[in-house]
Write an enzyme that holds these catalytic residues in place. Structure first.
Site: not given
Length: 264
Positions: A118, A141, A143, A213
């Protein structure tokens, strides 16, 4: 061989990275190699300090990111390893003056190490922040379980209502995530398209909820980015707990939510 000594301020930021990575693992928000963290460290280094270290690796960055110094986690690396293996699972890289390559100037000591897939998203967000929100140096980032579930729910198609229902669950969500959550449409991982939709999200919201996501937050440091995600997910979790118990929560009224804006 030229090496670099990290300023004490950078060491302090890296300590926060290790701490937050531990939180993400404990929450089950960072399964296997899921998630990535980065920080714009450009202001802590001079050009003379960072040039001429390591080998340049070709990579097409946004032109405005030339000269950036970025801390970032590695591809395939487990965030749980950041707790005690920071130099193996992450690195600090320098983007050359043409934005056509990077060199690792610290860390990356694992065999076949490379920065997260990423990288283009992180570099693009840091460039966006440097122009529009220069105080925001960190990007996280991960989850978050309940937020991801919300991205599969029909509420995801109504961003205003999704935020209202999450805000109404407890005052802290309205106070500490005042701009709310952006319902970011699906885009393939590791692509410029994902970077574009995420930057669009940060124009108006604190958290970008990537459809089906995960979620991403940007803030002055990784601890504050973690706080955005932690508090937002708490609202989503409480809402889903009420649904699971078989009732629609009354929640805070619109007038009560407005009243809380004095604390934001």
């Amino acid at each position: 061989m030229k090496t670099i000594k990290l300023p004490v301020q950078v060491e302090a930021e890296l300590k926060k990275v290790s701490e937050v990575a531990g939180y993400l693992w404990q929450r089950e928000w960072a399964e296997r190699n899921a998630g990535n963290i980065s920080m714009n460290l450009t202001s802590y280094f001079s050009k003379e300090e960072v040039q001429g270290i390591g080998t340049e690796i070709p990579f097409e960055f946004p032109k405005g990111a030339a000269g950036f110094v970025i801390y970032i986690t590695g591809t395939g690396c487990y965030l749980r390893d950041l707790v005690d293996k920071l130099e193996e699972a992450s690195c600090i890289l320098y983007i050359n003056e043409d934005a056509t390559a990077y060199s690792v100037i610290w860390g990356g000591k694992r065999e076949n190490f490379g920065p997260t897939c990423e990288l283009i998203s992180h570099a693009s967000i840091h460039l966006f922040n440097s122009i529009h929100h220069p105080e925001n140096l960190a990007v996280v980032h991960t989850h978050p379980l309940e937020l991801i579930c919300m991205s599969h729910h029909e509420l995801f198609d109504n961003e205003e209502e999704l935020n209202r229902q999450i805000w109404m669950m407890c005052p802290e969500v309205k106070v500490f995530v005042p701009k709310g959550i952006h319902c970011t449409p699906y885009a393939l991982s590791s692509t410029a398209a994902l970077a574009e939709v995420t930057m669009e999200a940060f124009k108006t919201r604190n958290v970008s909820l990537w459809e089906k996501h995960g979620a991403t937050a940007t803030a002055p440091d990784v601890m504050k980015a973690w706080d955005f995600l932690d508090v937002a997910n708490k609202g989503a979790k409480m809402l889903m707990m009420c649904w699971a118990a078989g009732f629609q929560p009354a929640g805070l009224s619109n007038d009560q939510l407005t009243e809380l804006e004095q604390f934001t």
